[in-house]
Scaffold this motif. Structure first.
Motif, PDB file in Angstrom:
ATOM      1  N   LYS A  49     -13.550  10.432 -11.631  1.00  0.00           N
ATOM      2  CA  LYS A  49     -13.355  11.274 -12.805  1.00  0.00           C
ATOM      3  C   LYS A  49     -14.422  10.983 -13.870  1.00  0.00           C
ATOM      4  O   LYS A  49     -15.045  11.901 -14.425  1.00  0.00           O
ATOM      5  N   ALA A  50     -14.655   9.695 -14.138  1.00  0.00           N
ATOM      6  CA  ALA A  50     -15.609   9.305 -15.182  1.00  0.00           C
ATOM      7  C   ALA A  50     -17.034   9.736 -14.843  1.00  0.00           C
ATOM      8  O   ALA A  50     -17.786  10.204 -15.703  1.00  0.00           O
TER       9      ALA A  50
ATOM     10  N   VAL B 172     -21.151  13.263  -7.398  1.00  0.00           N
ATOM     11  CA  VAL B 172     -20.208  12.230  -6.986  1.00  0.00           C
ATOM     12  C   VAL B 172     -19.730  12.508  -5.570  1.00  0.00           C
ATOM     13  O   VAL B 172     -19.219  13.588  -5.263  1.00  0.00           O
ATOM     14  N   ARG B 173     -19.904  11.513  -4.723  1.00  0.00           N
ATOM     15  CA  ARG B 173     -19.451  11.584  -3.337  1.00  0.00           C
ATOM     16  C   ARG B 173     -18.280  10.615  -3.197  1.00  0.00           C
ATOM     17  O   ARG B 173     -18.443   9.408  -3.379  1.00  0.00           O
ATOM     18  N   ALA B 174     -17.117  11.135  -2.917  1.00  0.00           N
ATOM     19  CA  ALA B 174     -15.905  10.321  -2.855  1.00  0.00           C
ATOM     20  C   ALA B 174     -15.606   9.945  -1.414  1.00  0.00           C
ATOM     21  O   ALA B 174     -15.295  10.807  -0.583  1.00  0.00           O
ATOM     22  N   GLY B 175     -15.724   8.652  -1.103  1.00  0.00           N
ATOM     23  CA  GLY B 175     -15.410   8.154   0.227  1.00  0.00           C
ATOM     24  C   GLY B 175     -13.918   7.960   0.367  1.00  0.00           C
ATOM     25  O   GLY B 175     -13.306   7.191  -0.377  1.00  0.00           O
TER      26      GLY B 175
ATOM     27  N   GLY C  34      -7.757  13.090  -0.197  1.00  0.00           N
ATOM     28  CA  GLY C  34      -8.838  13.213  -1.162  1.00  0.00           C
ATOM     29  C   GLY C  34      -8.845  14.516  -1.931  1.00  0.00           C
ATOM     30  O   GLY C  34      -9.571  14.652  -2.924  1.00  0.00           O
ATOM     31  N   GLU C  35      -8.023  15.470  -1.518  1.00  0.00           N
ATOM     32  CA  GLU C  35      -8.037  16.780  -2.171  1.00  0.00           C
ATOM     33  C   GLU C  35      -7.717  16.696  -3.666  1.00  0.00           C
ATOM     34  O   GLU C  35      -8.198  17.500  -4.448  1.00  0.00           O
ATOM     35  N   ARG C  36      -6.905  15.716  -4.026  1.00  0.00           N
ATOM     36  CA  ARG C  36      -6.567  15.610  -5.460  1.00  0.00           C
ATOM     37  C   ARG C  36      -7.788  15.250  -6.301  1.00  0.00           C
ATOM     38  O   ARG C  36      -7.838  15.534  -7.491  1.00  0.00           O
ATOM     39  N   LEU C  37      -8.793  14.622  -5.669  1.00  0.00           N
ATOM     40  CA  LEU C  37     -10.029  14.320  -6.389  1.00  0.00           C
ATOM     41  C   LEU C  37     -10.810  15.602  -6.670  1.00  0.00           C
ATOM     42  O   LEU C  37     -11.479  15.719  -7.702  1.00  0.00           O
ATOM     43  N   LYS C  38     -10.727  16.559  -5.762  1.00  0.00           N
ATOM     44  CA  LYS C  38     -11.362  17.855  -5.992  1.00  0.00           C
ATOM     45  C   LYS C  38     -10.698  18.587  -7.148  1.00  0.00           C
ATOM     46  O   LYS C  38     -11.346  19.383  -7.836  1.00  0.00           O
TER      47      LYS C  38
END
Length: 295
Positions: free
Chosen positions: A20-21, A29-32, A39-43
């Protein structure tokens, strides 16, 4: 061209806050993640976030995640094989030509002989130091968010905070402040923080009674601290794997003996904002600590 930053363990307590930051700073940002579905909640935090599946047992997944990555924020799972996983990430980052690795470590990792949790992190730190990669180490104290993760149910249902810490004061830190510090480092020139190890803490060391008082104030209901004898804490974890039980009991023991009370100004120095207090944490998360309405 914006740099691409890979965050491993991106769905975890610190990882999700860092995603988020960083996204708010306009970085790629690439979220592993272990699971693309999780991981969808990060989108939802930011649709520009790239999701990449990492399965540590499959080295090729690390290769894919690191291709085109400029910097890495390295979070390893709290597991028995965490050191092997950490070394695997470092090797893959070196092979990919990554410009910087920032490792989430733990307060006291440099202590000799230290506790098991610290020794695991120190072994990874040393491997990173010897890799030739530019690196920065973050060594935070215990997360305030653990009160929600591990104590939340008892707080909600019983109004009790159970901890085996006696009257000890602990330098709890809000995971959002760890993320903000990491974001400041990852968006600065690599040389600025090269080879540095930063100890991170909240603004004050607080005891169980202080935490309970902050939760009571924030929720408007009585929350009391219950000091759990160390033997009872060990019995409560009797079914846990030995490595997990022993490392947590050891951490609680050194905290109870006053070794987790030191404070650091680094959060404010690197972010320009004071570290959040336990009172602010309790206020911000008060809804998650509220008792469920009777049905």
């Amino acid at each position: 061209m914006a740099q691409t930053i890979l965050v491993t363990g991106a769905t975890g307590t610190v990882g999700s806050e860092l995603v988020k930051a960083l996204a708010n700073r306009g970085l790629v940002v690439r979220a592993g993640v272990h699971s693309l579905i999780k991981g969808e909640r990060l989108k939802q935090l930011n649709p520009e976030v790239q999701l990449v599946e990492i399965e540590y047992a499959r080295p090729e997944s690390l290769h894919v995640a690191l291709t085109g990555t400029d910097r890495v924020f390295m979070i390893t799972p709290f597991s028995e094989d965490q050191v092997a996983i950490g070394k695997r990430i470092i090797d893959a980052a070196k092979q990919a030509g990554v410009q910087q690795v920032v490792k989430l470590s733990a307060a006291g990792a440099e202590a000799e002989p230290g506790i098991q949790l610290g020794r695991w992190h120190r072994e990874m730190e040393q491997y990173l130091e010897q890799s030739g990669l530019p690196y920065t180490l973050l060594r935070p104290g215990s997360f305030m968010q653990n009160f929600l993760t591990y104590n939340g149910e008892a707080i909600r249902t019983e109004g009790k905070l159970y901890l085996p810490l006696g009257e000890a004061k602990v330098n709890y830190i809000d995971a959002r402040d760890i993320a903000a510090t990491a974001a400041a480092i990852l968006s600065s020139p690599v040389a600025e923080h090269q080879g540095k190890a930063y100890f991170l803490s909240g603004p004050a060391a607080v005891g169980g009674t202080d935490v309970a008082a902050a939760l009571s104030q924030a929720t408007g209901r009585s929350v009391s601290y219950v000091d759990v004898p160390e033997q009872a804490a060990a019995q409560a974890m009797a079914q846990a794997p030995a490595w997990l039980r022993d490392s947590l009991l050891e951490l609680n023991h050194i905290s109870k003996n006053g070794h987790a009370a030191g404070l650091s100004p680094v959060v404010e120095q690197l972010t320009g904002c004071p570290a959040r207090s336990i009172e602010q944490f309790a206020k911000d998360y008060r809804q998650q600590f509220q008792a469920a309405p009777a049905t």
